[in-house]
Structures are given as C-alpha cells and as structure tokens.
Design a protein around this motif. Structure first.
Motif, short mmCIF file in Angstrom:
data_model
loop_
_atom_site.label_atom_id
_atom_site.label_comp_id
_atom_site.label_asym_id
_atom_site.label_seq_id
_atom_site.Cartn_x
_atom_site.Cartn_y
_atom_site.Cartn_z
N ALA A 263 36.73 32.73 44.67
CA ALA A 263 35.30 32.87 44.39
C ALA A 263 34.77 34.24 44.78
N SER A 264 35.30 34.80 45.86
CA SER A 264 34.79 36.09 46.35
C SER A 264 35.13 37.25 45.43
N THR A 265 36.08 37.05 44.51
CA THR A 265 36.47 38.14 43.61
C THR A 265 35.89 37.99 42.20
N ARG A 266 35.22 36.88 41.93
CA ARG A 266 34.77 36.64 40.55
C ARG A 266 33.63 37.58 40.13
N ALA A 267 32.56 37.63 40.90
CA ALA A 267 31.43 38.48 40.52
C ALA A 267 31.80 39.95 40.55
N ILE A 268 32.51 40.38 41.58
CA ILE A 268 32.86 41.80 41.66
C ILE A 268 33.89 42.15 40.58
N GLY A 269 34.73 41.20 40.20
CA GLY A 269 35.66 41.44 39.10
C GLY A 269 34.92 41.73 37.81
N PHE A 270 33.84 41.00 37.59
CA PHE A 270 33.02 41.21 36.39
C PHE A 270 32.32 42.56 36.45
N VAL A 271 31.77 42.90 37.62
CA VAL A 271 31.09 44.19 37.77
C VAL A 271 32.07 45.35 37.58
N ARG A 272 33.25 45.23 38.15
CA ARG A 272 34.26 46.28 37.99
C ARG A 272 34.61 46.50 36.51
N ALA A 273 34.55 45.42 35.74
CA ALA A 273 34.86 45.52 34.31
C ALA A 273 33.72 46.13 33.51
N GLY A 274 32.57 46.31 34.15
CA GLY A 274 31.42 46.89 33.47
C GLY A 274 30.27 45.94 33.27
N GLY A 275 30.39 44.71 33.79
CA GLY A 275 29.33 43.73 33.65
C GLY A 275 28.20 43.95 34.63
N ASP A 276 27.08 43.29 34.39
CA ASP A 276 25.89 43.48 35.21
C ASP A 276 25.47 42.24 35.99
N LEU A 277 25.62 41.07 35.42
CA LEU A 277 25.05 39.86 36.02
C LEU A 277 26.02 38.70 35.89
N ALA A 278 26.51 38.22 37.04
CA ALA A 278 27.51 37.16 37.08
C ALA A 278 26.84 35.82 37.36
N ILE A 279 27.18 34.81 36.56
CA ILE A 279 26.58 33.48 36.73
C ILE A 279 27.49 32.58 37.57
N THR A 280 26.88 31.91 38.54
CA THR A 280 27.49 30.74 39.14
C THR A 280 26.50 29.59 39.04
N VAL A 281 26.83 28.58 38.26
CA VAL A 281 25.93 27.43 38.17
C VAL A 281 25.99 26.61 39.45
N ASP A 282 27.01 26.85 40.28
CA ASP A 282 27.16 26.18 41.57
C ASP A 282 26.55 27.05 42.66
N PRO A 283 25.39 26.67 43.21
CA PRO A 283 24.74 27.52 44.22
C PRO A 283 25.57 27.68 45.50
N ALA A 284 26.51 26.78 45.72
CA ALA A 284 27.34 26.87 46.93
C ALA A 284 28.23 28.10 46.93
N LEU A 285 28.43 28.73 45.77
CA LEU A 285 29.29 29.91 45.67
C LEU A 285 28.51 31.21 45.75
N ALA A 286 27.19 31.14 45.85
CA ALA A 286 26.37 32.36 45.83
C ALA A 286 26.73 33.31 46.97
N ASP A 287 26.96 32.78 48.16
CA ASP A 287 27.30 33.64 49.29
C ASP A 287 28.58 34.43 49.02
N GLU A 288 29.58 33.76 48.46
CA GLU A 288 30.85 34.44 48.19
C GLU A 288 30.72 35.44 47.05
N PHE A 289 29.90 35.13 46.05
CA PHE A 289 29.69 36.07 44.95
C PHE A 289 29.06 37.36 45.47
N VAL A 290 27.96 37.21 46.22
CA VAL A 290 27.26 38.39 46.74
C VAL A 290 28.12 39.11 47.77
N GLY A 291 28.76 38.34 48.65
CA GLY A 291 29.59 38.96 49.68
C GLY A 291 30.73 39.77 49.10
#
Length: 327
Positions: A263-291
C-alpha cells in the motif's frame, strides 16, 4: 502537498473518516456507498466535509455515470439512464440532460463526477467485457460515436459547473476481467496510436478536468507495468492528448488488481509515472498512501519536484471549480 495527491473514499463523513482527512491533509474525497436520501441528505454529508478552519477545501467527487453506476439517488436526483441508453439520444439531448444532472450534483455540494466512460467495446466483446460491455456502461463500439457522446456529456456537466473525468485510459473495452475483482488483467491489442483513444481526445477537447488511468497492463505499450505505474502510458495523456490537467488513477485501494502491491508504494508509484491524484476507496490506507509519497519526496529532489507539479495541478482544478480564489 502529499495530501493533495490522494483521494479518499468516504461514506457518511463520520468522525472516523473526518479524522483521517484532517490527519493527512487530504485534498479530495469520493463518495462511496449508495445514498438514497436525495439532494438534502447528500448536502448534509458534504457540509461535514467543509469543517471550520479548513485551509484548502476538498474536491468532492462521485461515480455518477447512470445505469448500474449511480451513487446518489432520491429526491432531487434524476434516475440516470445507462450510457448504453444515453448513446441512443442525440448529442444535443445528452448535453442538455447532463447539464441538468450536473446542476443536481452541484446543489448537493458535489463538483466532480468521475464520468464519462470513454472506453470503446468492440461489438464482438460486449457480452464478454466484464467491466463495461456486460454492464451497459459504454457508449458503443464505434470510436467516433463514443467520442461524440463523451463530448456531449462533458460539455453538459461543465455548463453546470461540475468537472468530469474521462475513464479508463487508454481503454478497458477490450479486456475480459474487471480489475476491481480480478488480478493480472491484460490488454494485448491497444497501441499508442490506437483509434480507440479518440473518445479520450474528444473529452480533453470538450474541457474534461481530468483523465482517469486504468490498472490494466497494456502489453503493446508497456508490458512491464500496469498503466497506473507506467510512465509510457501516462505520458500518452500529456503528449498524444495534449492534456496538462489532473491525471487521476482508478482505485488503488480495494481493487483486486492492486492486492499484491504494498500500500505504501501505490500512490507514489502513480506519481512517479506522472500521475497527479491517487484514489483509495478504503480510508484505512490513506496514511500509507500519503506516507509513501512523503518518504519518497524526502530522499529524492526529482520526486519532490513531481509532487509539487502534481499538487499544483490539483490546486489549479480547485481554483477552476471556484473552491479557491485566483492568485
């Protein structure tokens, strides 16, 4: 900045959900669940998302396509026909009705619909294509027809002050499995100059505020990475479509296609690819996405610069939606 790059699913704007949003300075939410208590009921939820002292207002999004995918119902919301039915209307009629649906969303405090579906489903795959064709979510099998309907939907919503997201780039109309429930979904047909990209181009030309990237792997474009983690795929949005707005991911939280990715690599993986906004419909993963975003930005100036550019695009969209003053 990292919090601006994550969209979190909320259902009722409960105290627990609000705590997550505040703790991580989340910039956007997507309304989940089925809301049947009409515009007034949804407005009560969105009002809770604008708490006192909030420095940067939240973008509030929802999946409001029509047919089987309509999160908001009840008094004040039309029952929206599926895209399959919408495709039988004239473009002028669709634009007019989309503007009406947009006004209903705006009156409930929702300024972003994650629609329209721009995927083209070949005629011989309609019953086999689980995510779109089988559910009646697509506008048809001809790229030109789909492009015209996508454009009409986007223009109607924008006339009502609601932004849109053409999805799921570069198209999930040729796959069998649904990435929400199936891992390892691949498309071996779509190419960088595919005519099936035309509806996404039409959406951009009509003024779409965002383009959503799928979690399918496109072997003719980048066989090594799912689209959301592929700089080649995301790069097509910038170069081929000429789009410099917000590039958003499909769900990276609960989707089965992401289950094997930390989970900790999903949002940053998207940003590294050039994306801007990563979705997690599960709020429990928000800390790991931002972290994950923060950790990567701290050790890499190049990633930090990507984070800054992405955050600027998200905040620019907020300005365009009237949530923040210009300048």
């Amino acid at each position: 900045q990292a919090g601006q790059l994550v969209m979190v699913g909320v259902t009722s704007a409960s105290d627990g959900e609000l705590a997550v949003l505040r703790r991580q300075s989340i910039g956007s939410v997507i309304l989940m669940g089925q809301h049947t208590d009409g515009v007034r009921g949804v407005r009560r939820v969105t009002a809770r998302l604008a708490w006192k002292g909030q420095q940067v207002p939240l973008l509030v999004a929802v999946d409001q396509e029509g047919g089987l995918v309509q999160r908001l119902n009840g008094s004040g919301f039309d029952t929206i026909a599926s895209a399959k039915v919408q495709a039988t209307w004239s473009s002028a009629t669709l634009r007019s009705r989309a503007e009406r649906w947009g006004r209903q969303l705006a009156s409930a405090g929702v300024t972003w619909t994650l629609a329209p579906v721009a995927d083209v489903v070949p005629g011989n795959m309609v019953t086999r294509n689980a995510p779109i064709g089988r559910l009646g979510r697509g506008y048809g099998s001809d790229p030109a027809t789909v492009a015209a309907k996508v454009s009409a939907f986007v223009k109607g919503m924008h006339a009502a002050g609601v932004t849109t997201s053409a999805k799921h780039f570069p198209g999930i109309g040729r796959v069998i499995g649904n990435t929400d429930f199936t891992a390892g979904v691949k498309d071996g047909v779509t190419s960088v100059d595919d005519p099936y990209l035309r509806p996404f181009q039409a959406a951009v030309e009509a003024g779409a505020g965002s383009v959503m990237v799928s979690t399918v792997t496109y072997t003719r474009i980048d066989a090594s990475h799912p689209a959301v983690f592929s700089a080649k795929v995301v790069g097509l949005i910038r170069t081929r479509l000429g789009f410099d707005g917000v590039v958003i991911s499909d769900d990276l939280g609960a989707a089965r296609s992401m289950a094997s990715v930390p989970a900790s690599t999903r949002a940053i993986g998207f940003v590294r690819a050039g994306g801007d906004l990563a979705i997690t419909v599960d709020p429990a993963l928000a800390d790991e996405f931002v972290g994950g975003i923060v950790s990567a930005a701290k050790v890499s100036p190049a990633v930090a610069a990507q984070v800054s550019r992405a955050a600027t695009r998200v905040v620019t969209l907020k300005v365009q939606q009237g949530l923040l003053p210009c300048g």
